[in-house]
Design a protein around this motif. Structure first.
Motif, mmCIF file in Angstrom:
data_model
loop_
_atom_site.group_PDB
_atom_site.id
_atom_site.type_symbol
_atom_site.label_atom_id
_atom_site.label_comp_id
_atom_site.label_asym_id
_atom_site.label_seq_id
_atom_site.Cartn_x
_atom_site.Cartn_y
_atom_site.Cartn_z
ATOM 1 N N ASP A 408 0.800 -1.226 0.000
ATOM 2 C CA ASP A 408 0.000 0.000 0.000
ATOM 3 C C ASP A 408 0.840 1.286 0.000
ATOM 4 O O ASP A 408 0.429 2.307 -0.561
ATOM 5 C CB ASP A 408 -0.918 0.027 1.230
ATOM 6 C CG ASP A 408 -1.940 -1.107 1.193
ATOM 7 O OD1 ASP A 408 -2.173 -1.656 0.096
ATOM 8 O OD2 ASP A 408 -2.483 -1.441 2.266
ATOM 9 N N ALA A 409 2.000 1.245 0.655
ATOM 10 C CA ALA A 409 2.774 2.473 0.859
ATOM 11 C C ALA A 409 3.329 2.998 -0.463
ATOM 12 O O ALA A 409 3.768 2.223 -1.321
ATOM 13 C CB ALA A 409 3.904 2.210 1.848
ATOM 14 N N GLN A 410 3.337 4.365 -0.589
ATOM 15 C CA GLN A 410 3.885 5.018 -1.777
ATOM 16 C C GLN A 410 5.127 5.826 -1.450
ATOM 17 O O GLN A 410 5.998 6.012 -2.307
ATOM 18 C CB GLN A 410 2.815 5.956 -2.384
ATOM 19 C CG GLN A 410 1.538 5.233 -2.801
ATOM 20 C CD GLN A 410 1.767 4.231 -3.922
ATOM 21 O OE1 GLN A 410 2.614 4.477 -4.807
ATOM 22 N NE2 GLN A 410 1.044 3.123 -3.863
ATOM 23 N N ASP A 411 5.221 6.319 -0.207
ATOM 24 C CA ASP A 411 6.354 7.136 0.212
ATOM 25 C C ASP A 411 7.602 6.265 0.311
ATOM 26 O O ASP A 411 7.597 5.238 1.001
ATOM 27 C CB ASP A 411 6.035 7.791 1.561
ATOM 28 C CG ASP A 411 7.095 8.807 1.953
ATOM 29 O OD1 ASP A 411 8.280 8.413 2.032
ATOM 30 O OD2 ASP A 411 6.721 9.952 2.203
ATOM 31 N N GLU A 413 10.408 6.665 1.917
ATOM 32 C CA GLU A 413 10.934 6.518 3.271
ATOM 33 C C GLU A 413 10.109 5.513 4.059
ATOM 34 O O GLU A 413 10.648 4.688 4.810
ATOM 35 C CB GLU A 413 10.933 7.881 3.974
ATOM 36 C CG GLU A 413 11.468 7.856 5.406
ATOM 37 C CD GLU A 413 12.909 7.367 5.486
ATOM 38 O OE1 GLU A 413 13.318 6.867 6.566
ATOM 39 O OE2 GLU A 413 13.633 7.444 4.470
ATOM 40 N N ILE A 414 8.774 5.613 3.860
ATOM 41 C CA ILE A 414 7.909 4.642 4.561
ATOM 42 C C ILE A 414 8.176 3.226 4.044
ATOM 43 O O ILE A 414 8.243 2.261 4.811
ATOM 44 C CB ILE A 414 6.435 5.030 4.382
ATOM 45 C CG1 ILE A 414 6.153 6.354 5.106
ATOM 46 C CG2 ILE A 414 5.516 3.914 4.916
ATOM 47 C CD1 ILE A 414 4.733 6.857 4.928
ATOM 48 N N LEU A 415 8.330 3.129 2.722
ATOM 49 C CA LEU A 415 8.635 1.818 2.144
ATOM 50 C C LEU A 415 9.939 1.248 2.700
ATOM 51 O O LEU A 415 10.055 0.045 2.961
ATOM 52 C CB LEU A 415 8.729 1.909 0.616
ATOM 53 C CG LEU A 415 7.399 1.939 -0.136
ATOM 54 C CD1 LEU A 415 7.636 2.200 -1.626
ATOM 55 C CD2 LEU A 415 6.669 0.609 0.053
ATOM 56 N N ARG A 416 10.945 2.151 2.893
ATOM 57 C CA ARG A 416 12.229 1.686 3.428
ATOM 58 C C ARG A 416 12.043 1.141 4.838
ATOM 59 O O ARG A 416 12.577 0.078 5.197
ATOM 60 C CB ARG A 416 13.225 2.842 3.426
ATOM 61 C CG ARG A 416 14.626 2.446 3.906
ATOM 62 C CD ARG A 416 15.508 3.674 3.978
ATOM 63 N NE ARG A 416 15.066 4.582 5.026
ATOM 64 C CZ ARG A 416 15.340 4.413 6.328
ATOM 65 N NH1 ARG A 416 16.024 3.363 6.742
ATOM 66 N NH2 ARG A 416 14.887 5.275 7.215
ATOM 67 N N GLN A 417 11.274 1.855 5.643
ATOM 68 C CA GLN A 417 11.060 1.415 7.018
ATOM 69 C C GLN A 417 10.217 0.135 7.076
ATOM 70 O O GLN A 417 10.480 -0.774 7.863
ATOM 71 C CB GLN A 417 10.380 2.532 7.805
ATOM 72 C CG GLN A 417 11.265 3.754 7.994
ATOM 73 C CD GLN A 417 10.540 4.892 8.692
ATOM 74 O OE1 GLN A 417 9.332 4.803 8.941
ATOM 75 N NE2 GLN A 417 11.266 5.960 9.016
ATOM 76 N N VAL A 418 9.176 0.128 6.217
ATOM 77 C CA VAL A 418 8.333 -1.075 6.181
ATOM 78 C C VAL A 418 9.142 -2.288 5.730
ATOM 79 O O VAL A 418 8.969 -3.406 6.233
ATOM 80 C CB VAL A 418 7.124 -0.849 5.259
ATOM 81 C CG1 VAL A 418 6.376 -2.161 5.025
ATOM 82 C CG2 VAL A 418 6.186 0.186 5.855
ATOM 83 N N LYS A 419 10.074 -2.058 4.767
ATOM 84 C CA LYS A 419 10.900 -3.179 4.276
ATOM 85 C C LYS A 419 11.743 -3.751 5.403
ATOM 86 O O LYS A 419 11.938 -4.973 5.512
ATOM 87 C CB LYS A 419 11.791 -2.705 3.130
ATOM 88 C CG LYS A 419 12.615 -3.823 2.505
ATOM 89 C CD LYS A 419 13.419 -3.312 1.322
ATOM 90 C CE LYS A 419 14.207 -4.430 0.680
ATOM 91 N NZ LYS A 419 15.111 -5.129 1.568
ATOM 92 N N LYS A 420 12.295 -2.866 6.258
ATOM 93 C CA LYS A 420 13.095 -3.365 7.380
ATOM 94 C C LYS A 420 12.239 -4.222 8.317
ATOM 95 O O LYS A 420 12.668 -5.275 8.804
ATOM 96 C CB LYS A 420 13.720 -2.193 8.142
ATOM 97 C CG LYS A 420 14.858 -1.507 7.401
ATOM 98 C CD LYS A 420 15.475 -0.418 8.250
ATOM 99 C CE LYS A 420 16.682 0.196 7.547
ATOM 100 N NZ LYS A 420 17.794 -0.779 7.470
ATOM 101 N N ILE A 421 11.015 -3.695 8.584
ATOM 102 C CA ILE A 421 10.114 -4.483 9.445
ATOM 103 C C ILE A 421 9.794 -5.822 8.780
ATOM 104 O O ILE A 421 9.807 -6.883 9.417
ATOM 105 C CB ILE A 421 8.827 -3.696 9.731
ATOM 106 C CG1 ILE A 421 9.147 -2.420 10.519
ATOM 107 C CG2 ILE A 421 7.826 -4.566 10.490
ATOM 108 C CD1 ILE A 421 7.952 -1.505 10.700
ATOM 109 N N SER A 422 9.481 -5.753 7.472
ATOM 110 C CA SER A 422 9.104 -6.960 6.735
ATOM 111 C C SER A 422 10.250 -7.967 6.697
ATOM 112 O O SER A 422 10.054 -9.173 6.901
ATOM 113 C CB SER A 422 8.689 -6.587 5.309
ATOM 114 O OG SER A 422 8.368 -7.755 4.589
#
Length: 742
Positions: A408-411, A413-422
């Motif tokens: 869902d994320a487009q930003d 920076e958010i994608l980078r953070q979500v990727k780390k969590i993922s």
């Protein structure tokens, strides 16, 4: 005689009286009227029952009758008068002698001599002892004759000088006939001369074997024992011959049995080790050697063995190393007993080749170690399964939401953070699945794979790591290997784990520079083998039996968990294979993996075809007591276009089924109240049309109860934690199967 004595001078008469008294015989003189003139003391002693009647002037007839009446004469007891008549007649026949036996056991030699005056002289000699001796001699001779005549042994006495036979027993007469000379019993005169020469030299011979000739001309082997005796002033040979025909037949039978015996039997002299007998099995094992010493690798081993035999008389299961007939060493066990044979200490022994037994014992040790290892792995699996179960639900939430955020994320920076969590969540998921892999007894998934592709993938992944230029990675892949049925991810992980261990050992010790992974066809053509070897420092012998133990590691604290090789062992065993460390490899470390080459049933390796997400308003009921998990799965499926209802307990789910129609049910197993089993039984009974439209999403596939139920229900299940992609594919699969079964 009295008048004669009286006419002598006093000195002469006295001398004569003394002389008569000195005689050992009893002497009595009777006149022409048969009256006693005189007698000596010895004569009186011979008639104890009528002694007082023997006086000068007593009549001979009166003395005889008195003796009969008083029981003096043994022969007169039965017929006194008849005996007296005979005695009177004998008495009148002078110049004769006879024997008389008294009732007291005495026997006398009686002689009558006439005198010139018409009377007679009676002399009596006590011959009791001589007659007893003669009787004893006669008895002995009779006994000897009886023994010799009844003995089955042929006894012959012949003169040494010319061989003339002096005596033969009945058996000898029956055997040889009425021969004149002993040499007629031999095959040739020279044979007897040889026997006599030996007998003359040694004075006695025992067990001398020769060939004898019977009366009918037939020959047989006999055993002869002989002695030299003197008889009639001549030297004679007394020989006793025993027919050995029956004994030799028995010996031949025993030899035949021993030669046919399927175990190695031998006889050897204890002192010289000279081999006296070898069965064919012994020759096949040791060869035709003249000395048993040559059998032993260590001569001292035989010395200890013989000393033990002399002490105890028997040895059981004495273990030593031997040379076989090809000169190859082998370990054997000896069973032996010491006996006396022909005057020597002789060893009768049986040697058992222990080669196969030692192989079996080694295999049993290996199997016990594997069993012990499996028991420890099972205990570890139980622990890890519990840990994994507790982590499944929260991990499902983290993994699911992180993956949906990435979608869902487009930003950036958010994608980078979500990727780390993922990525972190995915790492946790892999750890949990690793735990489950170690706990379960079979691969998570089985598919038809090419082992060379798996090995090449593992090597390529390893090459991407921090190997540097100092360590060489090589592949030696066999061609035309059969496919196998396995979980490709798990096998890849095993090979990669072994490669990484080798790389770490080489770097930590600074020894070695090469790692080789090799594939080959198994010896039985029913297996595929993988070797991972290096030229590094190797594994110390004291650690080799423990390397597959859970949590055992030789690395420093913080550098190793001890789970890697345990996991490898568990994975390979779950595939029906084996993983072993070659303890004889001295150039580094060598692991061998053996996997079944023949795939399992076609169904076990069949991949489920990919299906597309159904379009349209299909409705799904999710049943899970973990609210976060239920809501996550509902959101994932809702985004895929499904209508979703959620129930957190079994009772609510049943109520919803009574009120609504659903195309699919996804249920957890372990729930309070009505659990997965009870829920499925209710559906089967009350909503049979939904029995083929239910699947299970659970974090507990390891419990015995859960395993039994899943096998019994025969419904698809998905193991937590799950990703959105896995959940959507699982739903599509169940719906597709249900539609095809309409």
């Amino acid at each position: 005689m009295t008048s004669t004595l009286e006419n002598q001078t006093p000195d002469t008469a006295e001398v004569l009286r003394d002389a008569v008294e000195a005689l050992s015989e009893g002497i009595a003189v009777f006149d022409a009227n048969l009256r006693l003139i005189t007698c000596n003391q010895r004569y009186l002693e011979m008639f104890p029952l009528i002694r007082e009647l023997i006086v000068p002037g007593a009549h001979s007839d009166d003395l005889l009758r008195a003796g009969v009446e008083r029981g003096q004469f043994a022969a007169a007891l039965n017929d006194p008068e008849g005996w007296l008549d005979k005695a009177y007649k004998f008495r009148l026949e002078f110049d004769r002698e006879f024997e008389v036996e008294f009732t007291d056991g005495k026997t006398y030699q009686v002689r009558f001599k006439p005198t010139r005056s018409g009377g007679y002289v009676v002399s009596r000699s006590d011959i009791t002892e001589s007659r007893r001796t003669e009787a004893m001699v006669r008895d002995r001779e009779t006994l000897l004759a009886t023994v010799l005549d009844t003995s089955p042994v042929s006894v012959v006495m012949a003169r040494i000088e010319d061989g003339k036979i002096i005596y033969r027993s009945k058996e000898a007469a029956a055997n040889f006939g009425q021969t004149t000379f002993a040499h007629e019993h031999y095959t040739s005169p020279e044979e007897r001369e040889k026997y006599v020469a030996l007998l003359t030299q040694k004075k006695r011979v025992d067990g001398y074997q020769m060939t004898s000739v019977r009366a009918d001309g037939s020959s047989y082997t006999s055993s002869c024992s002989g002695r030299i005796v003197e008889y009639g002033g001549e030297l004679c040979a007394v020989s006793a011959l025993t027919d050995l025909t029956e004994q030799l037949e028995k010996d031949a039978l025993i030899r035949h049995v021993l030669e046919a015996c399927p175990i190695p039997i031998q006889m050897s002299k204890a002192d010289t080790s000279e081999v006296l007998f070898c069965s064919p099995e012994t020759v096949a094992l040791f060869g035709d050697a003249p000395s048993s010493k040559s059998f032993y690798v260590d001569p001292k081993a035989r010395e200890i063995y013989v000393d033990t035999l002399r002490k105890d008389g028997v040895v059981r299961d004495y273990k030593a190393e031997f040379y076989n007939r090809h000169g190859t060493r082998f370990w054997g066990a000896v069973f032996a007993q010491m006996i006396r044979y022909n005057g020597d200490d002789v060893i009768v022994s049986h040697t058992r080749d222990m080669t196969e037994q030692l192989k079996i014992e080694d295999e049993l040790i290996t199997q016990r170690e594997l069993l012990h290892q499996n028991e420890k792995m099972f205990a570890l699996g139980e622990l890890l399964a519990g840990v994994a179960h507790e982590l499944n639900n929260p991990l499902s939430v983290v993994v699911g939401h992180s993956l949906m955020l990435r979608e869902d994320a487009q930003d950036p920076e958010i994608l980078r953070q979500v990727k780390k969590i993922s990525d972190a969540a995915e790492r946790c998921t892999k750890i949990v699945r690793t735990f489950l892999t170690m706990a379960r007894q079979q691969p998570a998934k089985s598919e038809k794979i090419e082992i060379n592709e798996i090995v090449q993938t593992a090597v390529d992944v390893a090459r991407y790591g921090d190997f540097g230029s100092t360590i060489k990675m090589e592949c030696d892949l066999a061609q035309t290997l059969p496919s196998i049925c396995a979980d490709s991810d798990q096998i890849t992980q095993v090979i990669l784990n072994l490669i990484i261990n080798a790389e770490q050992a080489i770097r930590s010790e600074g020894k070695g520079d090469k790692i080789v992974v090799k594939t080959s066809q198994g010896a039985s053509e029913q297996t595929v083998e993988i070797e991972v070897k290096d030229n590094g420092p190797g594994i110390p012998a004291k650690y080799q039996n423990r390397i597959f133990e859970p949590f055992f590691t030789t690395k420093d604290v913080g550098e190793g968990t001890g789970i890697g090789l345990s996991l490898c062992h568990r994975v390979i065993r779950s595939h029906g294979g084996q993983i072993m460390l070659d303890g004889n490899y001295k150039e580094g470390t060598l692991f061998r993996i053996s996997l079944p080459a023949k795939p399992a049933s076609d169904g076990a390796c069949k991949s489920v075809p990919e299906v597309e997400t159904p379009q349209g308003s299909l409705r799904i009921l999710i049943v899970d007591d973990e609210e976060d998990v239920a809501e996550l799965n509902a959101e994932i499926l809702g985004r895929a276009g499904f209508g979703v209802d959620v129930a957190n307990i079994g009772g609510d789910a049943i109520s919803k089924l009574r009120q609504n129609r659903y195309d699919l049910i996804l249920s957890d197993l372990n729930m309070p109240g009505i659990d997965g089993r009870g829920f499925f039984e209710t559906i089967t009974k009350d909503f049979p049309e939904m029995a083929q439209r239910i699947g299970f999403v659970t974090g507990d596939t390891m419990g015995r109860s859960s395993q039994g139920f899943l096998k019994e229900a025969n419904r698809p299940y998905l193991e937590k934690p799950v990703s959105p992609k896995e959940l959507r594919a699982f739903v599509s699969e169940i719906i597709a199967i249900a539609e095809n079964e309409k």
